[in-house]
Write an enzyme that holds these catalytic residues in place. Structure first.
Site, short mmCIF file in Angstrom:
data_model
loop_
_atom_site.label_atom_id
_atom_site.label_comp_id
_atom_site.label_asym_id
_atom_site.label_seq_id
_atom_site.Cartn_x
_atom_site.Cartn_y
_atom_site.Cartn_z
CB CYS A 126 21.94 23.68 20.85
SG CYS A 126 22.93 22.83 22.11
CG ASP A 184 29.69 23.18 17.98
OD1 ASP A 184 29.98 22.78 19.13
OD2 ASP A 184 28.54 23.15 17.53
CG HIS A 215 27.49 24.87 20.50
ND1 HIS A 215 26.93 24.01 19.58
CD2 HIS A 215 26.63 24.92 21.55
CE1 HIS A 215 25.79 23.53 20.06
NE2 HIS A 215 25.59 24.08 21.25
#
Length: 246
Positions: A126, A184, A215
């Site tokens: 991330c 995502d 995600h």
């Protein structure tokens, strides 16, 4: 059998002390090192477990607290709306120069560590995926594993929301492994295509993997965790680091 020791070091930066959590395999001689950059929530349980798993494979793993100049040392943000709001606020408050200084400080610490071979890689998820990519611009970091890195395609990381990561990728000399979830929402297909084309056009040493996953599919808490894809992704990451770092 690999036995792990966990500790931390508070390293000096121009913006105050930075706590770095260390996961150290015991015995067996010198080992390569990894800077592992967390999500916006800092060093949570899932991040600690991923760090321990990497250390168990024979790496010195250092996990810096990315928001050390804003939060008390040891702060962990919760996986809830308040934690998400705070983490995202700080992501766009911290200066790019501060992110880069943190990398330089941790890389120097690892290079000088008595248990390190001198080879250093970076890994992140991330926000941490983006920071791992930027770490690859440091001369001491030669291999980068970036899982669903955010804000590269939109160049919006940091204060002012105007980072230069995509531009600097064009002349990068490190090797990169990118891994994405196709579902995502933070990195749409157009964003992934832009990053991929940039890498291709400039002859960067990279590999690219996409899965039907959301995600944060590596995070072993919450509804987006995909253990099957996570196992495959981590296996590819370990193979990549074995090839590039020894």
């Amino acid at each position: 059998m690999t036995v792990l020791a966990e500790s931390h070091a508070d390293l000096t930066t121009t913006r105050g002390p930075m706590r770095v959590h260390l996961f150290l395999p015991q015995g067996g001689g010198a080992r390569p090192a990894l800077i592992f950059y967390s999500e916006i929530f800092q060093v949570t349980g899932p991040i600690r477990r991923m760090a321990a798993a990497l250390a168990g494979e024979g790496y010195i793993v250092a996990v810096p607290e990315v928001y050390h100049e804003f939060e008390p040392l040891g702060t962990v943000l919760a996986y809830d709306q308040a934690g998400s709001d705070r983490g995202n606020e700080l992501k766009f408050t911290k200066e790019i120069a501060s992110y880069d200084e943190d990398t330089a400080v941790v890389a120097a610490f690892l290079k000088a560590h008595e248990g390190c071979t001198g080879k250093v890689g970076s890994f992140g998820v991330c926000l941490g995926g983006h920071l791992a990519v930027r770490a690859g611009f440091h001369p001491d970091v030669t291999a980068v594993g970036a899982f669903y890195p955010t804000d590269i395609h939109s160049h919006t990381l940091g204060a002012g929301r105007n980072d230069d990561t995509l531009e600097r990728l064009k002349s990068a000399t490190a090797s990169f492994l990118f891994t994405w979830g196709r579902q995502d929402p933070h990195v749409p297909v157009e964003g992934r295509r832009l990053i991929h084309q940039t890498l291709e056009d400039h002859g960067i040493d990279f590999e690219w993997h996409e899965f039907n996953a959301a995600h944060a599919f590596l995070r072993d808490e919450g509804p987006r965790y995909n253990p099957a894809v996570g196992r495959v992704g981590m296996a590819m990451l370990l193979r990549f680091f074995a090839e590039k770092l020894g």
